[in-house]
Design an enzyme around this catalytic site. Sequence first.
Site, PDB file in Angstrom:
ATOM      1  N   ARG A 128     -24.107  81.573 -12.197  1.00 49.63           N
ATOM      2  CA  ARG A 128     -24.284  82.585 -12.074  1.00 49.63           C
ATOM      3  C   ARG A 128     -24.136  83.082 -10.090  1.00 49.63           C
ATOM      4  O   ARG A 128     -23.690  84.366  -9.301  1.00 49.63           O
ATOM      5  CB  ARG A 128     -25.924  83.334 -12.464  1.00 49.63           C
ATOM      6  CG  ARG A 128     -25.629  84.220 -13.363  1.00 49.63           C
ATOM      7  CD  ARG A 128     -27.272  84.801 -13.879  1.00 49.63           C
ATOM      8  NE  ARG A 128     -27.284  85.238 -15.195  1.00 49.63           N
ATOM      9  CZ  ARG A 128     -28.171  86.015 -15.798  1.00 49.63           C
ATOM     10  NH1 ARG A 128     -28.864  85.627 -15.505  1.00 49.63           N
ATOM     11  NH2 ARG A 128     -28.090  86.023 -17.652  1.00 49.63           N
ATOM     12  N   LYS A 146     -31.925  86.070 -32.629  1.00 51.52           N
ATOM     13  CA  LYS A 146     -32.493  87.077 -32.543  1.00 51.52           C
ATOM     14  C   LYS A 146     -32.015  88.258 -33.215  1.00 51.52           C
ATOM     15  O   LYS A 146     -31.103  89.190 -33.062  1.00 51.52           O
ATOM     16  CB  LYS A 146     -31.860  88.052 -31.189  1.00 51.52           C
ATOM     17  CG  LYS A 146     -32.687  86.219 -30.049  1.00 51.52           C
ATOM     18  CD  LYS A 146     -32.465  87.337 -29.147  1.00 51.52           C
ATOM     19  CE  LYS A 146     -32.812  86.508 -27.636  1.00 51.52           C
ATOM     20  NZ  LYS A 146     -32.158  86.766 -26.459  1.00 51.52           N
ATOM     21  N   GLY A 197     -27.643  90.665 -22.102  1.00 57.29           N
ATOM     22  CA  GLY A 197     -28.281  91.371 -22.578  1.00 57.29           C
ATOM     23  C   GLY A 197     -27.710  92.383 -22.458  1.00 57.29           C
ATOM     24  O   GLY A 197     -27.401  93.213 -22.939  1.00 57.29           O
TER      25      GLY A 197
HETATM   26  N1  ADP Z   1     -29.209  79.032 -38.600  1.00 53.73           N
HETATM   27  C1  ADP Z   1     -30.535  78.819 -38.034  1.00 53.73           C
HETATM   28  N2  ADP Z   1     -31.670  78.763 -37.828  1.00 53.73           N
HETATM   29  C2  ADP Z   1     -32.137  79.020 -36.438  1.00 53.73           C
HETATM   30  N3  ADP Z   1     -31.988  79.059 -35.765  1.00 53.73           N
HETATM   31  C3  ADP Z   1     -31.027  79.164 -34.681  1.00 53.73           C
HETATM   32  C4  ADP Z   1     -29.143  78.829 -35.899  1.00 53.73           C
HETATM   33  N4  ADP Z   1     -28.124  78.728 -35.691  1.00 53.73           N
HETATM   34  C5  ADP Z   1     -28.957  79.846 -34.805  1.00 53.73           C
HETATM   35  N5  ADP Z   1     -30.481  79.459 -34.236  1.00 53.73           N
HETATM   36  C6  ADP Z   1     -30.332  79.290 -33.167  1.00 53.73           C
HETATM   37  O1  ADP Z   1     -30.643  81.028 -32.148  1.00 53.73           O
HETATM   38  C7  ADP Z   1     -30.695  80.628 -31.076  1.00 53.73           C
HETATM   39  C8  ADP Z   1     -29.471  81.139 -29.977  1.00 53.73           C
HETATM   40  O2  ADP Z   1     -29.571  82.136 -30.914  1.00 53.73           O
HETATM   41  P1  ADP Z   1     -29.473  83.544 -29.884  1.00 53.73           P
HETATM   42  O3  ADP Z   1     -30.069  83.684 -28.184  1.00 53.73           O
HETATM   43  O4  ADP Z   1     -29.733  85.322 -30.255  1.00 53.73           O
HETATM   44  O5  ADP Z   1     -28.168  84.151 -28.802  1.00 53.73           O
HETATM   45  P2  ADP Z   1     -27.868  84.469 -27.623  1.00 53.73           P
HETATM   46  O6  ADP Z   1     -28.456  83.668 -26.249  1.00 53.73           O
HETATM   47  O7  ADP Z   1     -25.923  83.729 -27.062  1.00 53.73           O
HETATM   48  O8  ADP Z   1     -27.260  85.977 -27.602  1.00 53.73           O
HETATM   49  C9  ADP Z   1     -30.301  79.328 -30.280  1.00 53.73           C
HETATM   50  O9  ADP Z   1     -31.740  78.066 -29.983  1.00 53.73           O
HETATM   51  C10 ADP Z   1     -30.144  79.054 -31.683  1.00 53.73           C
HETATM   52  O10 ADP Z   1     -30.260  77.519 -31.699  1.00 53.73           O
HETATM   53  O1  X15 Z   2     -31.125  86.706 -18.026  1.00 48.73           O
HETATM   54  C1  X15 Z   2     -30.872  87.515 -17.919  1.00 48.73           C
HETATM   55  O2  X15 Z   2     -31.174  88.624 -19.030  1.00 48.73           O
HETATM   56  P1  X15 Z   2     -29.465  87.883 -20.641  1.00 48.73           P
HETATM   57  O3  X15 Z   2     -30.795  86.205 -20.671  1.00 48.73           O
HETATM   58  O4  X15 Z   2     -30.080  89.056 -21.689  1.00 48.73           O
HETATM   59  O5  X15 Z   2     -28.812  86.865 -19.941  1.00 48.73           O
HETATM   60  C2  X15 Z   2     -31.403  88.548 -16.668  1.00 48.73           C
HETATM   61  O6  X15 Z   2     -31.436  88.187 -15.176  1.00 48.73           O
HETATM   62  C3  X15 Z   2     -31.810  89.914 -16.914  1.00 48.73           C
HETATM   63  O7  X15 Z   2     -33.141  89.613 -17.234  1.00 48.73           O
HETATM   64  P2  X15 Z   2     -34.605  89.932 -17.560  1.00 48.73           P
HETATM   65  O8  X15 Z   2     -34.285  89.931 -18.859  1.00 48.73           O
HETATM   66  O9  X15 Z   2     -35.690  89.495 -16.781  1.00 48.73           O
HETATM   67  O10 X15 Z   2     -34.153  91.160 -17.190  1.00 48.73           O
END
Ligand code: ADP
Ligand code: X15
Length: 394
Positions: free
Chosen positions: A36, A197, A374
């Site tokens: 970043r 998520k 996000g």
């Molecule tokens: N089948 C699964 N069961 C549980 N967790 C999973 C599975 N597939 C992926 N994950 C978890 O999902 C997490 C990421 O999800 P998310 O935060 O939604 O993605 P991103 O950060 O790319 O938006 C990872 O930590 C991964 O371990």
């Molecule tokens: O890391 C961030 O968001 P992201 O994990 O969704 O990419 C941004 O810096 C925003 O942070 P915030 O979700 O604490 O407002």
Amino acid sequence: MNKKTVRDIDVKGKRVFCRVDFNVPMQNGVVTDDTRIRAALPTIQYLMEQGAKVILASHLGRPKGKVVEEMRLNAVAERLSELLGKRVVKTDEAYGDAVKAAIAEMNEGDVLLLENVRFYPGEEKNDPELAKAFAELADVYVNDAFGAAHRAHASTEGIAHHLPAVAGFLMEKEIEVLGKALSNPDRPFTAIIGGAKVKDKIGVIENLLDKVDNLIIGGGLAYTFVKALGYEIGKSLLEEDKIELAKSFMEKAKEKGVNFYMPVDAVVADDFSNDANKKVVNIDEIPSDWEGLDIGPKTRELYRDVILKSKLVIWNGPMGVFEMDAFAEGTKAVAQALADAKDTYTVIGGGDSAAAVEKFRLADKMDHISTGGGASLEFMEGKQLPGVVALNDK
Ligand SMILES: Nc1ncnc2c1ncn2[C@@H]1O[C@H](COP(=O)(O)OP(=O)(O)O)[C@@H](O)[C@H]1O
Ligand SMILES: O=C(OP(=O)(O)O)[C@H](O)COP(=O)(O)O
């Protein structure tokens, strides 16, 4: 983009308050991933070259309006100094007399980094007084913090009402690339949605069905869809109250002629651990005591074919628990397919997907890795980003 950018204003000799997203991973006071920071360099260097006095502001973590020592920006200033090859002055506050005095010392082309703006409760509340206090420090406002553009905070939104307000190059690039992907996509256009998520992402799927030719589902998210088809999913991740919604999406996909791809096999494990017993099963054969932690080999092949035939792919969310090597193969296969798809424009969004691509050393093979998780999702959902809306129109 219909917003003014740094190119549209004269910044010579001016004090420029530049909001960046330096919310970087840190361990023991050291920046562990500077993506970043590097992403903001074009704007910072441009402002320096134009003779601006560059005042940078960022949040780090979620200190909730209080000073948290580990969330100070000192290590970020050090890393930035190294990258710029020039000393960056760091203040211990983000506004007030001491900060004003430090700014008064600046020459054209100098760079100063303010303290974490989230040390003040007014930041996340978008307090007009704090926005004014930030604005008093400068003549011009530049927002280059795409990763925080979905937040209406004092340093991302409020301040823009007090100063000429324009976008930086990173903000411009993110909006352009993601906007192009959504408004006039090259086809076939494929979206790959995975991760864990489910609640956050299910809304995105609905919106994407109006735009894509292919929708690929993977990761933990997939099992709510598998369940919606009436199959046993054992102890796999499930969002019970989204089953009906998942069903309706599959119907909507059919109505719209969107190809909806779900895993046909899975790697299941008897425990959520790298050392668990694991096996590959067809998707309708998940044993009741096991959980699906990765997509299986047949699914990887299927998804690879779809990716290679696509002209545009956006990917958000890993295909499995890639942090554990035992369940990283599915995510790796998708990343590799994206890397191999030479005529395909590839866009990666989301912190974990970007981290996965880094882990497999394929980041330089992707066309665009968004700095916002996000933010990119909200943008793709068609929501207006407050940090962008507040900038001056062209
Ligand atoms: N089948 C699964 N069961 C549980 N967790 C999973 C599975 N597939 C992926 N994950 C978890 O999902 C997490 C990421 O999800 P998310 O935060 O939604 O993605 P991103 O950060 O790319 O938006 C990872 O930590 C991964 O371990
Ligand atoms: O890391 C961030 O968001 P992201 O994990 O969704 O990419 C941004 O810096 C925003 O942070 P915030 O979700 O604490 O407002």
